[in-house]
Write a protein that holds these residues in place. Structure first.
Motif, PDB file in Angstrom:
ATOM      1  N   GLU A   1      -7.094 -17.363  -0.467  1.00  0.00           N
ATOM      2  CA  GLU A   1      -7.254 -16.210  -1.370  1.00  0.00           C
ATOM      3  C   GLU A   1      -6.532 -14.989  -0.807  1.00  0.00           C
ATOM      4  O   GLU A   1      -5.976 -14.185  -1.544  1.00  0.00           O
ATOM      5  N   ARG A   2      -6.574 -14.868   0.506  1.00  0.00           N
ATOM      6  CA  ARG A   2      -5.911 -13.723   1.132  1.00  0.00           C
ATOM      7  C   ARG A   2      -4.410 -13.759   0.854  1.00  0.00           C
ATOM      8  O   ARG A   2      -3.806 -12.759   0.468  1.00  0.00           O
ATOM      9  N   LYS A   3      -3.798 -14.940   1.049  1.00  0.00           N
ATOM     10  CA  LYS A   3      -2.349 -15.051   0.812  1.00  0.00           C
ATOM     11  C   LYS A   3      -2.020 -14.744  -0.651  1.00  0.00           C
ATOM     12  O   LYS A   3      -1.047 -14.050  -0.942  1.00  0.00           O
TER      13      LYS A   3
ATOM     14  N   SER B   1      -7.126  -5.928  13.208  1.00  0.00           N
ATOM     15  CA  SER B   1      -7.008  -4.879  14.229  1.00  0.00           C
ATOM     16  C   SER B   1      -6.393  -5.404  15.517  1.00  0.00           C
ATOM     17  O   SER B   1      -6.635  -4.854  16.593  1.00  0.00           O
ATOM     18  N   VAL B   2      -5.624  -6.480  15.413  1.00  0.00           N
ATOM     19  CA  VAL B   2      -5.026  -7.074  16.630  1.00  0.00           C
ATOM     20  C   VAL B   2      -3.514  -7.260  16.459  1.00  0.00           C
ATOM     21  O   VAL B   2      -2.995  -7.291  15.345  1.00  0.00           O
ATOM     22  N   GLY B   3      -2.837  -7.385  17.599  1.00  0.00           N
ATOM     23  CA  GLY B   3      -1.429  -7.783  17.627  1.00  0.00           C
ATOM     24  C   GLY B   3      -0.481  -6.832  16.917  1.00  0.00           C
ATOM     25  O   GLY B   3      -0.692  -5.617  16.851  1.00  0.00           O
ATOM     26  N   LEU B   4       0.611  -7.402  16.397  1.00  0.00           N
ATOM     27  CA  LEU B   4       1.612  -6.577  15.714  1.00  0.00           C
ATOM     28  C   LEU B   4       1.035  -5.943  14.454  1.00  0.00           C
ATOM     29  O   LEU B   4       1.461  -4.880  14.028  1.00  0.00           O
ATOM     30  N   MET B   5       0.035  -6.625  13.845  1.00  0.00           N
ATOM     31  CA  MET B   5      -0.600  -6.054  12.649  1.00  0.00           C
ATOM     32  C   MET B   5      -1.189  -4.678  12.968  1.00  0.00           C
ATOM     33  O   MET B   5      -1.033  -3.729  12.199  1.00  0.00           O
ATOM     34  N   HIS B   6      -1.849  -4.583  14.102  1.00  0.00           N
ATOM     35  CA  HIS B   6      -2.472  -3.312  14.508  1.00  0.00           C
ATOM     36  C   HIS B   6      -1.402  -2.258  14.812  1.00  0.00           C
ATOM     37  O   HIS B   6      -1.542  -1.095  14.417  1.00  0.00           O
TER      38      HIS B   6
ATOM     39  N   PHE C   1       4.071  -9.760   6.970  1.00  0.00           N
ATOM     40  CA  PHE C   1       3.421 -10.842   7.715  1.00  0.00           C
ATOM     41  C   PHE C   1       3.843 -10.678   9.172  1.00  0.00           C
ATOM     42  O   PHE C   1       5.039 -10.521   9.454  1.00  0.00           O
ATOM     43  N   CYS C   2       2.900 -10.731  10.084  1.00  0.00           N
ATOM     44  CA  CYS C   2       3.280 -10.580  11.495  1.00  0.00           C
ATOM     45  C   CYS C   2       2.165 -11.077  12.396  1.00  0.00           C
ATOM     46  O   CYS C   2       1.050 -11.357  11.950  1.00  0.00           O
ATOM     47  N   GLY C   3       2.514 -11.173  13.687  1.00  0.00           N
ATOM     48  CA  GLY C   3       1.630 -11.824  14.643  1.00  0.00           C
ATOM     49  C   GLY C   3       0.289 -11.136  14.851  1.00  0.00           C
ATOM     50  O   GLY C   3       0.176  -9.914  14.803  1.00  0.00           O
ATOM     51  N   SER C   4      -0.706 -11.972  15.127  1.00  0.00           N
ATOM     52  CA  SER C   4      -1.988 -11.437  15.585  1.00  0.00           C
ATOM     53  C   SER C   4      -1.932 -11.238  17.103  1.00  0.00           C
ATOM     54  O   SER C   4      -2.918 -10.873  17.732  1.00  0.00           O
ATOM     55  N   HIS C   5      -0.745 -11.506  17.669  1.00  0.00           N
ATOM     56  CA  HIS C   5      -0.437 -11.149  19.064  1.00  0.00           C
ATOM     57  C   HIS C   5       0.769 -10.209  19.016  1.00  0.00           C
ATOM     58  O   HIS C   5       1.483 -10.175  18.008  1.00  0.00           O
ATOM     59  N   THR C   6       1.013  -9.520  20.143  1.00  0.00           N
ATOM     60  CA  THR C   6       2.163  -8.605  20.135  1.00  0.00           C
ATOM     61  C   THR C   6       3.432  -9.284  20.637  1.00  0.00           C
ATOM     62  O   THR C   6       4.524  -8.721  20.509  1.00  0.00           O
TER      63      THR C   6
ATOM     64  N   GLY D   1       3.294 -16.012  14.794  1.00  0.00           N
ATOM     65  CA  GLY D   1       3.023 -17.418  15.110  1.00  0.00           C
ATOM     66  C   GLY D   1       2.838 -18.248  13.854  1.00  0.00           C
ATOM     67  O   GLY D   1       3.461 -17.995  12.820  1.00  0.00           O
ATOM     68  N   PHE D   2       1.951 -19.225  13.934  1.00  0.00           N
ATOM     69  CA  PHE D   2       1.755 -20.157  12.805  1.00  0.00           C
ATOM     70  C   PHE D   2       1.335 -19.434  11.522  1.00  0.00           C
ATOM     71  O   PHE D   2       1.794 -19.771  10.440  1.00  0.00           O
ATOM     72  N   GLY D   3       0.437 -18.449  11.672  1.00  0.00           N
ATOM     73  CA  GLY D   3      -0.058 -17.737  10.481  1.00  0.00           C
ATOM     74  C   GLY D   3       1.084 -17.028   9.761  1.00  0.00           C
ATOM     75  O   GLY D   3       1.190 -17.073   8.529  1.00  0.00           O
TER      76      GLY D   3
ATOM     77  N   GLU E   1       3.320 -19.624   8.101  1.00  0.00           N
ATOM     78  CA  GLU E   1       2.662 -20.180   6.918  1.00  0.00           C
ATOM     79  C   GLU E   1       2.806 -19.216   5.739  1.00  0.00           C
ATOM     80  O   GLU E   1       3.164 -19.607   4.623  1.00  0.00           O
ATOM     81  N   GLU E   2       2.561 -17.934   6.021  1.00  0.00           N
ATOM     82  CA  GLU E   2       2.621 -16.925   4.954  1.00  0.00           C
ATOM     83  C   GLU E   2       4.040 -16.794   4.402  1.00  0.00           C
ATOM     84  O   GLU E   2       4.244 -16.747   3.187  1.00  0.00           O
ATOM     85  N   VAL E   3       5.030 -16.748   5.301  1.00  0.00           N
ATOM     86  CA  VAL E   3       6.393 -16.529   4.805  1.00  0.00           C
ATOM     87  C   VAL E   3       6.922 -17.769   4.082  1.00  0.00           C
ATOM     88  O   VAL E   3       7.566 -17.662   3.032  1.00  0.00           O
TER      89      VAL E   3
ATOM     90  N   TYR F   1      -1.160  -5.955   4.071  1.00  0.00           N
ATOM     91  CA  TYR F   1      -1.089  -6.868   5.224  1.00  0.00           C
ATOM     92  C   TYR F   1      -2.448  -7.510   5.457  1.00  0.00           C
ATOM     93  O   TYR F   1      -3.401  -7.296   4.703  1.00  0.00           O
ATOM     94  N   GLY F   2      -2.511  -8.297   6.543  1.00  0.00           N
ATOM     95  CA  GLY F   2      -3.696  -9.092   6.818  1.00  0.00           C
ATOM     96  C   GLY F   2      -4.944  -8.313   7.238  1.00  0.00           C
ATOM     97  O   GLY F   2      -5.998  -8.918   7.445  1.00  0.00           O
ATOM     98  N   GLY F   3      -4.826  -6.994   7.388  1.00  0.00           N
ATOM     99  CA  GLY F   3      -6.005  -6.156   7.620  1.00  0.00           C
ATOM    100  C   GLY F   3      -6.669  -6.315   8.976  1.00  0.00           C
ATOM    101  O   GLY F   3      -7.828  -5.936   9.158  1.00  0.00           O
TER     102      GLY F   3
ATOM    103  N   GLY G   1     -15.414  -9.191  13.802  1.00  0.00           N
ATOM    104  CA  GLY G   1     -15.046  -7.849  14.286  1.00  0.00           C
ATOM    105  C   GLY G   1     -13.552  -7.602  14.295  1.00  0.00           C
ATOM    106  O   GLY G   1     -13.075  -6.735  15.035  1.00  0.00           O
ATOM    107  N   LEU G   2     -12.784  -8.333  13.450  1.00  0.00           N
ATOM    108  CA  LEU G   2     -11.324  -8.190  13.481  1.00  0.00           C
ATOM    109  C   LEU G   2     -10.753  -7.269  12.410  1.00  0.00           C
ATOM    110  O   LEU G   2      -9.537  -7.102  12.307  1.00  0.00           O
ATOM    111  N   ALA G   3     -11.642  -6.669  11.582  1.00  0.00           N
ATOM    112  CA  ALA G   3     -11.124  -5.817  10.504  1.00  0.00           C
ATOM    113  C   ALA G   3     -10.642  -4.474  11.052  1.00  0.00           C
ATOM    114  O   ALA G   3     -11.329  -3.846  11.862  1.00  0.00           O
TER     115      ALA G   3
END
Ligand code: AMP
Length: 207
Positions: free
Chosen positions: A92-94, A45-50, A10-15, A110-112, A115-117, A41-43, A75-77
């Motif tokens: 469902e994703r979680k 294409s942004v932030g630390l996930m990418h 689990f990680c940020g959609s920002h860096t 962040g919040f996401g 929430e996941e952890v 992971y959340g799949g 367009g975030l996949a």
């Protein structure tokens, strides 16, 4: 001890503002790929996930993304995953990520991310799984949250033993190694303990 084949990260959609956060995502990706541990992971294409996904791919690892349709439509996949599971809702994703993973790591986010952890911590407390949960305390990012968990213990809302269902480390290498030596704490069944007044519940002491 359970075999660990896949870790959900689990990680940020920002860096984030510190370069150490990206560094941790890159290091984690390298460690996972080198040790043949697949990423769930959340799949996105942004932030630390990418950053994490790029590092896994660069080092020859395998990635499964789990993303809701509405984020794909925006367009975030991520395009570099080996498998993308498309679900309808964030819930469902979680659930899917939790089902696929043998262990969990939270990088800064962040919040996401929180929430996941917290969802997997709560499920562990309820005895729904006994999978390792590690917090990557990069540059002390989770310090205040760990302090708040201590406060919840002091104030009688959390049993100390349930804090032992999570572990943290400031170094990603140490955190990664802790996953493999983790032994789930033996504790009284949470549901029974709450029903019976709870051994950490102050009301119980006044009975
Ligand atoms: P946050 O920590 O708030 O940036 O949220 C990141 C976490 O929540 C990730 O682990 C994702 O599973 C999910 N998430 C939140 N926002 C997004 C997004 N824009 N794209 C993909 N996943 C997201």
């Amino acid at each position: 001890m359970a075999t660990i084949k896949r870790i959900a990260v689990f990680c940020g959609s920002h860096t984030g503002v510190k370069h150490e956060y990206i560094g941790a995502a890159v290091n984690l990706g390298k460690l996972m790929a080198q040790n043949n541990i697949e990423l769930v992971y959340g799949g996105s294409s942004v932030g630390l996930m990418h950053q994490l996904a790029k590092s896994i791919k660069k080092n020859g690892g395998k990635i499964t993304g789990v993303i809701p349709q509405f984020l794909c439509d925006k367009g975030l996949a991520e395009t570099i995953v080996d498998e993308m599971i498309i679900v309808e809702t964030m819930q469902e994703r979680k659930a899917k990520m939790a089902e696929l993973a043998d262990a969990f790591i939270a990088l800064p986010g962040g919040f996401g991310t929180l929430e996941e952890v917290f969802e997997v911590i709560t499920a562990s407390q309820l005895g729904l799984h006994a999978k390792p949960i590690g917090l990557a305390n990069i540059s002390g990012f989770y310090g205040l949250m760990l302090k708040h968990i201590d406060r919840m213990i002091e104030e009688g809302f959390v049993n100390l033993v349930h804090k032992e269902t999570i572990f943290s480390d400031e170094k990603i290498e140490n955190l990664f190694n802790k996953i493999f030596s983790y032994k789930a704490p033996v504790h009284e069944k949470y549901i029974e303990s709450v029903r019976d007044g709870g051994s950490f519940n102050i009301d119980n002491e006044s009975k």
